[in-house]
Write an enzyme that holds these catalytic residues in place. Structure first.
Site, PDB file in Angstrom:
ATOM      1  N   LEU A 131       0.857  -1.182   0.000  1.00 56.51           N
ATOM      2  CA  LEU A 131       0.000   0.000   0.000  1.00 56.51           C
ATOM      3  C   LEU A 131       0.894   1.234   0.000  1.00 56.51           C
ATOM      4  O   LEU A 131       2.005   1.211   0.549  1.00 56.51           O
ATOM      5  CB  LEU A 131      -0.912   0.028   1.236  1.00 56.51           C
ATOM      6  CG  LEU A 131      -1.995  -1.049   1.348  1.00 56.51           C
ATOM      7  CD1 LEU A 131      -2.728  -0.912   2.686  1.00 56.51           C
ATOM      8  CD2 LEU A 131      -2.981  -0.954   0.187  1.00 56.51           C
ATOM      9  N   ASP A 132       0.411   2.329  -0.616  1.00 55.74           N
ATOM     10  CA  ASP A 132       1.169   3.583  -0.595  1.00 55.74           C
ATOM     11  C   ASP A 132       1.404   4.030   0.841  1.00 55.74           C
ATOM     12  O   ASP A 132       0.624   3.709   1.754  1.00 55.74           O
ATOM     13  CB  ASP A 132       0.391   4.687  -1.319  1.00 55.74           C
ATOM     14  CG  ASP A 132       0.271   4.436  -2.808  1.00 55.74           C
ATOM     15  OD1 ASP A 132       1.049   3.622  -3.336  1.00 55.74           O
ATOM     16  OD2 ASP A 132      -0.612   5.053  -3.430  1.00 55.74           O
ATOM     17  N   LEU A 133       2.438   4.849   1.012  1.00 56.26           N
ATOM     18  CA  LEU A 133       2.738   5.426   2.322  1.00 56.26           C
ATOM     19  C   LEU A 133       1.504   6.093   2.927  1.00 56.26           C
ATOM     20  O   LEU A 133       1.203   5.914   4.114  1.00 56.26           O
ATOM     21  CB  LEU A 133       3.864   6.471   2.162  1.00 56.26           C
ATOM     22  CG  LEU A 133       4.121   7.381   3.366  1.00 56.26           C
ATOM     23  CD1 LEU A 133       4.871   6.621   4.445  1.00 56.26           C
ATOM     24  CD2 LEU A 133       4.902   8.623   2.947  1.00 56.26           C
TER      25      LEU A 133
END
Length: 532
Positions: free
Chosen positions: A379-381
């Protein structure tokens, strides 16, 4: 991170003017919402000779077909030199375009194309009919051959003659195909070369126009002399390492602002550029959002222009403090673990030493005996929500296979910054990285990878819309781009610093995850409600 506070205030003042409806007297800002799209604007806070601060404003390239607009700095090029080139260039290129258009729409080319298209269509129809006819005859011969071989009431001579007759039929079909092929080749010989010659002329005219245009572009670029803070001046084309500058080089807002400041003895203090109006077709621009200078046009230009200035070091990305030192475990057994990743925690470590803390780092510390890559996806930051990790290589391979074959069901919840038209739908916008502005992704129907997202509205409020996303593919920033792009939902996710406006957090959460457990073979589902 955004621009310097001084530049931000200057930009917000210009945005307020644009929001009121006018770029300049007699020039409404509504033109930026039309089919030609929006534009980059820039502001430069400068220190004047008496020590007071002032603000310069600029727009990229031309505005409403004009280089000069009251209240904005002028272009960088030498006007007299350009005036000597521009009329000849415009007339020549227009003449070439008219010549190409005349031939492309000529009766001769239209007739050649129609005749050849009709020949190809007729050939395809006849070929298919002959194939079907020959296939039917072949099946009939096969059945008759079997019957003949099974007959006991005929002599061997009669059997041989009957089989020979079938062979003759087969040879007859092959001869028919050879004659037909020869006839089609003759038809192609008569029509195809004439069309090919005509099409080559179309391409040749287009190639000639492009060659002539490139020549004129060099002359246009030679009208730009770029000056830096030391007062040194260089031709524009000399700043691009032997390559030709891209179209529009020297016309960006930042270059205009710095050139004007240096020419009038003003000291640059803070610069900011933002987008206003309809986003471009590739997406990636939201009205009012700040963006860095472009790499292809400004990358080679601005470093030279800034020589002689004391410039602040580029600000380096620093992740926010980790929300908690522990992992939020939703489920774990001997084979896998499901985590609820908080916003602000990396999925895997970054390259810099300051970016080591991540879900993967914490997993390895928690499960020192685990083998394999552990994380089955990322998942993105800025995205929170469910992640699954495998504690052994075999489990990881199984999970990866499910992600590859799209057997994993995922549901994300997002808060959209604005109204959404419709109640549900599917977005199919191919994506690729923006090479001039990594890590942003952009829509590219030619070179982009397929990206498909199903969506449905969950709740509508005055200024926001709650939406569920069901991604069928897993491209980088897929949901964020599909939300913000005008051909997607047309509004960014709340708090998106890349495709919208930065906020306290990105309001995107991986709420549900469902897959087949590699060890038990049973489908398992996990849900963790969004924290917003």
């Amino acid at each position: 991170m955004g621009p310097h506070a001084l530049a931000r205030r200057a930009a917000e003042a210009l945005q307020a003017t644009l929001r009121e409806g006018f770029i300049a007297p007699g020039l409404p800002s509504s033109i930026l919402q039309g089919p030609d799209g929006g534009k980059m604007f820039g502001v430069l806070v400068v220190r004047q000779p008496d020590g007071t601060l002032g603000v310069l404003r600029a727009f990229s390239a031309m505005l409403a077909g004009r280089w000069d607009v009251p209240g904005f700095v002028p272009p960088v090029f030498d006007r007299e030199a350009r005036a000597r080139v521009e009329p000849v260039a415009d007339a020549t290129v227009k003449a070439l375009l008219a010549r190409a258009e005349a031939w492309s729409t000529s009766e001769e080319l239209r007739r050649l194309r129609e005749d050849d298209d009709a020949r190809q269509s007729r050939e395809a129809t006849e070929r298919e009919a002959m194939r079907l006819r020959h296939d039917a005859r072949r099946r009939q011969r096969h059945e008759r051959r079997a019957d003949i071989l099974a007959m006991s009431a005929i002599t061997e001579t009669e059997r041989t003659q009957a089989l020979h007759a079938l062979d003759q039929e087969s040879r007859g079909d092959k001869a028919e195909k050879r004659r037909w092929d020869a006839a089609q080749e003759e038809a192609r010989r008569l029509l195809a070369p004439a069309r090919a010659k005509a099409e080559r002329r179309v391409r040749a005219l287009d190639r000639l126009r492009r060659i002539v245009s490139r020549g004129f572009m060099k002359q246009f670029h030679d009208t730009y002399a770029i000056t830096n803070a030391r007062g040194e001046s260089r031709p524009l084309r000399s700043l691009y390492g032997g390559a030709e500058p891209p179209s529009g080089a020297g016309d960006c807002a930042g270059a205009k602002l710095l050139a004007h400041a240096f020419a009038h003895g003003l000291q640059p203090v803070a610069l900011a550029e933002f987008w206003w109006g309809t986003p471009p077709a590739s997406g990636g621009r939201i009205q009012g959002a700040f963006y860095p200078a472009c790499r292809d046009k400004c990358g080679p230009l601005l470093p030279f222009m800034l020589e002689g200035l004391e410039v602040s070091a580029p600000r380096v990305f620093v992740p926010p403090p980790a929300p908690t030192p522990d992992l939020s475990i939703v489920f774990e057994d001997a084979w896998l673990v499901v985590i609820d990743k908080p916003c602000g925690l990396l999925s895997v470590p970054g390259r810099d030493a300051s970016l080591l803390d991540s879900v993967l780092t914490r997993l390895r510390a928690r499960y020192p005996n685990a083998t394999g890559p552990l994380l089955a996806h990322r998942l993105d930051l800025d995205t929170s929500g469910l992640l699954v990790a495998a504690l052994d290589s075999r489990t990881h391979t199984s999970l990866q296979r499910q992600f590859l074959h799209r057997d994993v069901a995922k549901r994300y919840v997002a808060l959209i910054d604005g109204p959404v038209h419709g109640d549900a739908g599917t977005i199919t916008l191919p994506l690729r990285v923006d090479l001039d502005d990594r890590p942003r992704q952009m829509v590219d129907p030619i070179h982009g990878k397929p990206a498909v997202t199903d969506w449905e509205v969950l709740h509508r409020a005055a200024s926001h819309t709650r939406v569920a996303f069901h991604p069928r593919t897993g491209r980088t920033h897929q949901l964020r781009v599909h939300a913000a792009h005008p051909q997607g939902l047309g509004a960014p996710i709340v708090g998106d610093p890349l495709y919208g406006h930065a906020g306290l957090r990105l309001h995107l959460h991986a709420e549900t995850l469902s897959f087949v457990h590699p060890a038990t073979g049973q489908r398992v589902s996990f849900t963790r409600a969004a924290p917003f």
